[in-house]
Design an enzyme around this catalytic site. Structure first.
Site, PDB file in Angstrom:
ATOM      1  N   ARG A   9      19.005 -40.495 -36.323  1.00 16.05           N
ATOM      2  CA  ARG A   9      17.811 -39.950 -36.067  1.00 16.05           C
ATOM      3  C   ARG A   9      16.958 -39.583 -35.658  1.00 16.05           C
ATOM      4  O   ARG A   9      15.819 -39.304 -35.742  1.00 16.05           O
ATOM      5  CB  ARG A   9      18.191 -38.950 -37.246  1.00 16.05           C
ATOM      6  N   CYS A  10      16.213 -41.418 -35.204  1.00 16.47           N
ATOM      7  CA  CYS A  10      15.113 -42.096 -35.840  1.00 16.47           C
ATOM      8  C   CYS A  10      14.554 -42.026 -33.835  1.00 16.47           C
ATOM      9  O   CYS A  10      15.532 -43.283 -33.367  1.00 16.47           O
ATOM     10  CB  CYS A  10      14.955 -43.432 -35.930  1.00 16.47           C
ATOM     11  N   GLY A  11      13.898 -41.682 -33.364  1.00 21.03           N
ATOM     12  CA  GLY A  11      13.114 -41.137 -31.551  1.00 21.03           C
ATOM     13  C   GLY A  11      13.152 -43.263 -31.782  1.00 21.03           C
ATOM     14  O   GLY A  11      13.311 -43.804 -30.770  1.00 21.03           O
ATOM     15  N   ARG A  14      16.013 -44.988 -31.467  1.00 17.73           N
ATOM     16  CA  ARG A  14      17.322 -44.593 -30.367  1.00 17.73           C
ATOM     17  C   ARG A  14      16.639 -45.755 -28.953  1.00 17.73           C
ATOM     18  O   ARG A  14      16.641 -46.268 -28.649  1.00 17.73           O
ATOM     19  CB  ARG A  14      16.778 -43.194 -29.932  1.00 17.73           C
TER      20      ARG A  14
END
Length: 113
Positions: A9-11, A14
């Protein structure tokens, strides 16, 4: 084998995973919110990173602000707090053998590939 402690969920996490995958190396993805590292694992990760436990804490998280901000903890207490509240662990953490880095910014990951 490269290990990445990842939060999908963390940019930034990712982005970090993409850098590792694009390197062509074999990757083990650990979704650390689901598969929380043990006390010993987290101690070892911190040792590999060459940082203090406090440097791995996400101090802007609500959990930290509401429960721990302004208090003093030993290193062991901080590690226990992170194991009990894995959202407080900075991410992504990438480990390549005996080298490790927190991928903030994600480009730092390239230093250990």
């Amino acid at each position: 084998m490269i290990t990445i402690y990842h939060n999908p969920r963390c940019g930034k996490s990712r982005e970090g995973l993409k850098i590792v995958e694009e390197s062509g190396a074999e990757v083990e993805v650990v979704k650390y919110l689901d598969n929380v590292p043990s006390l010993e694992e987290l101690k070892n990760i911190i040792k590999l990173l060459g940082i203090t436990p406090m440097e791995l804490v996400r101090t802007k998280e609500a959990i930290w602000k509401e429960n721990y901000k302004g208090k003093t903890f030993t290193d062991d207490e901080l590690i226990k707090i992170m194991v009990e509240n894995p959202k407080l662990i900075e991410r992504p953490i990438v480990i390549n053998g005996t080298k490790a880095v927190v991928g903030r910014p994600p480009e730092k990951i390239k230093d250990i590939l």
